[in-house]
Motif scaffolding. Sequence first.
Motif, PDB file in Angstrom:
ATOM      1  N   GLU A   1       0.762  -1.058  -0.021  1.00 26.67           N
ATOM      2  CA  GLU A   1      -0.040   0.036   0.071  1.00 26.67           C
ATOM      3  C   GLU A   1       0.871   1.334   0.196  1.00 26.67           C
ATOM      4  O   GLU A   1       2.207   1.227   0.260  1.00 26.67           O
ATOM      5  CB  GLU A   1      -0.871   0.104   1.304  1.00 26.67           C
ATOM      6  CG  GLU A   1      -1.810  -1.112   1.353  1.00 26.67           C
ATOM      7  CD  GLU A   1      -2.638  -1.364   2.451  1.00 26.67           C
ATOM      8  OE1 GLU A   1      -2.535  -0.495   3.488  1.00 26.67           O
ATOM      9  OE2 GLU A   1      -3.237  -2.190   2.836  1.00 26.67           O
ATOM     10  N   LEU A   2       0.266   2.274  -0.266  1.00 20.80           N
ATOM     11  CA  LEU A   2       1.125   3.538  -0.491  1.00 20.80           C
ATOM     12  C   LEU A   2       1.838   3.935   0.945  1.00 20.80           C
ATOM     13  O   LEU A   2       2.892   4.556   0.906  1.00 20.80           O
ATOM     14  CB  LEU A   2       0.101   4.690  -0.806  1.00 20.80           C
ATOM     15  CG  LEU A   2      -0.285   4.644  -2.393  1.00 20.80           C
ATOM     16  CD1 LEU A   2      -1.115   5.875  -2.861  1.00 20.80           C
ATOM     17  CD2 LEU A   2       0.926   4.601  -3.308  1.00 20.80           C
ATOM     18  N   GLY A   3       0.834   3.547   2.059  1.00 23.91           N
ATOM     19  CA  GLY A   3       1.153   3.992   3.230  1.00 23.91           C
ATOM     20  C   GLY A   3       2.466   3.208   3.617  1.00 23.91           C
ATOM     21  O   GLY A   3       2.965   3.203   4.997  1.00 23.91           O
ATOM     22  N   ASP A   4       2.820   2.316   2.864  1.00 25.79           N
ATOM     23  CA  ASP A   4       4.021   1.396   3.379  1.00 25.79           C
ATOM     24  C   ASP A   4       5.435   1.877   3.179  1.00 25.79           C
ATOM     25  O   ASP A   4       6.414   1.452   3.493  1.00 25.79           O
ATOM     26  CB  ASP A   4       3.878  -0.154   2.647  1.00 25.79           C
ATOM     27  CG  ASP A   4       2.653  -0.747   3.028  1.00 25.79           C
ATOM     28  OD1 ASP A   4       2.226  -1.562   2.355  1.00 25.79           O
ATOM     29  OD2 ASP A   4       2.007  -0.638   4.228  1.00 25.79           O
ATOM     30  N   SER A   5       5.260   3.080   2.081  1.00 23.15           N
ATOM     31  CA  SER A   5       6.428   3.717   1.957  1.00 23.15           C
ATOM     32  C   SER A   5       7.101   4.352   3.390  1.00 23.15           C
ATOM     33  O   SER A   5       6.673   4.854   4.212  1.00 23.15           O
ATOM     34  CB  SER A   5       6.106   4.866   1.017  1.00 23.15           C
ATOM     35  OG  SER A   5       5.627   4.536  -0.094  1.00 23.15           O
ATOM     36  N   ALA A   6       8.354   3.652   3.572  1.00 21.25           N
ATOM     37  CA  ALA A   6       9.028   4.079   4.916  1.00 21.25           C
ATOM     38  C   ALA A   6      10.361   3.457   4.603  1.00 21.25           C
ATOM     39  O   ALA A   6      11.048   3.049   3.736  1.00 21.25           O
ATOM     40  CB  ALA A   6       8.426   3.134   5.839  1.00 21.25           C
ATOM     41  N   LEU A   7      11.194   4.116   5.841  1.00 25.30           N
ATOM     42  CA  LEU A   7      12.619   3.482   5.877  1.00 25.30           C
ATOM     43  C   LEU A   7      12.579   2.187   6.840  1.00 25.30           C
ATOM     44  O   LEU A   7      12.058   2.383   7.815  1.00 25.30           O
ATOM     45  CB  LEU A   7      13.587   4.412   6.576  1.00 25.30           C
ATOM     46  CG  LEU A   7      14.970   4.050   6.586  1.00 25.30           C
ATOM     47  CD1 LEU A   7      15.651   3.933   5.420  1.00 25.30           C
ATOM     48  CD2 LEU A   7      15.671   4.915   7.660  1.00 25.30           C
ATOM     49  N   TYR A   8      12.990   1.006   6.489  1.00 23.91           N
ATOM     50  CA  TYR A   8      12.933  -0.127   7.147  1.00 23.91           C
ATOM     51  C   TYR A   8      14.037  -0.474   7.561  1.00 23.91           C
ATOM     52  O   TYR A   8      15.065  -0.632   6.888  1.00 23.91           O
ATOM     53  CB  TYR A   8      12.128  -1.286   6.469  1.00 23.91           C
ATOM     54  CG  TYR A   8      10.725  -1.064   5.897  1.00 23.91           C
ATOM     55  CD1 TYR A   8      10.387  -0.548   4.961  1.00 23.91           C
ATOM     56  CD2 TYR A   8       9.833  -1.692   6.793  1.00 23.91           C
ATOM     57  CE1 TYR A   8       9.059  -0.127   4.411  1.00 23.91           C
ATOM     58  CE2 TYR A   8       8.392  -1.459   6.611  1.00 23.91           C
ATOM     59  CZ  TYR A   8       8.209  -0.468   5.562  1.00 23.91           C
ATOM     60  OH  TYR A   8       6.689  -0.325   5.333  1.00 23.91           O
ATOM     61  N   LEU A   9      14.254  -0.738   9.010  1.00 23.74           N
ATOM     62  CA  LEU A   9      15.438  -0.735   9.822  1.00 23.74           C
ATOM     63  C   LEU A   9      15.778  -2.096  10.165  1.00 23.74           C
ATOM     64  O   LEU A   9      14.516  -2.464  10.975  1.00 23.74           O
ATOM     65  CB  LEU A   9      15.632   0.330  10.926  1.00 23.74           C
ATOM     66  CG  LEU A   9      15.927   1.802  10.286  1.00 23.74           C
ATOM     67  CD1 LEU A   9      15.478   2.817  11.236  1.00 23.74           C
ATOM     68  CD2 LEU A   9      17.444   1.997   9.847  1.00 23.74           C
ATOM     69  N   CYS A  10      16.669  -2.563  10.253  1.00 24.46           N
ATOM     70  CA  CYS A  10      17.038  -3.846  10.887  1.00 24.46           C
ATOM     71  C   CYS A  10      18.078  -3.648  12.023  1.00 24.46           C
ATOM     72  O   CYS A  10      19.070  -2.747  11.824  1.00 24.46           O
ATOM     73  CB  CYS A  10      17.622  -4.804  10.128  1.00 24.46           C
ATOM     74  SG  CYS A  10      18.438  -6.204  10.587  1.00 24.46           S
TER      75      CYS A  10
END
Lengths: 113, 113
Positions: free
Chosen positions: B82-91
């Motif tokens: 979804e558009l709202g999943d746009s993000a920085l994903y950090l591990c």
Amino acid sequence: GESVGLHLPTLSVQEGDNSIINCAYSNSASDYFIWYKQESGKGPQFIIDIRSNMDKRQGQRVTVLLNKTVKHLSLQIAATQPGDSAVYFCADVFSGSARQLTFGSGTQLTVLP
Amino acid sequence: KAGVTQTPRYLIKTRGQQVTLSCSPISGHRSVSWYQQTPGQGLQFLFEYFSETQRNKGNFPGRFSGRQFSNSRSEMNVSTLELGDSALYLCASSFGQGAYEQYFGPGTRLTVT
């Protein structure tokens, strides 16, 4: 629910001055607190931590103060340098949440020449 | 010792697609946690894996999943983007399960169009 917040979204200080970044938390059962620094384009970097049975802890140029009475946490940076410019996050851990980190919203620290 | 590495660093996907992100922890670290970072919601915990088992999960829909391999490397998958999943994903990796001192990677910047 539990939350961790920061008092100011931005903070500007002169190079060489001391910086104080504040954070409030709501969960009185939080037993561990951490400060992270995040520079542009990078992941958060661990700065210093403090357990709930302490009220002060010092590192290299940084000091964290914990006031459990008012549920307040602060990060003090001595002799602020240009390299200190970053977003600073506080995070708390509540052992009842399987030690999951809950982060505040962050304060952008800008060091002025 | 090498730090936490994440691949890819940048990704552009279309709404409805799925995506897999990869994380290699610091050598010797057995716990891997994933976080989503957005300007509006800040840093939010997704899940933690230890010894190939999910130990803790944040408040995200089932479209977000992950796994950990025997060498402690981890992947996270987001389905039906979804558009709202746009993000920085950090591990972040740590030595033990639910360990307080977590070391973050640089993140994967996901853009959903």
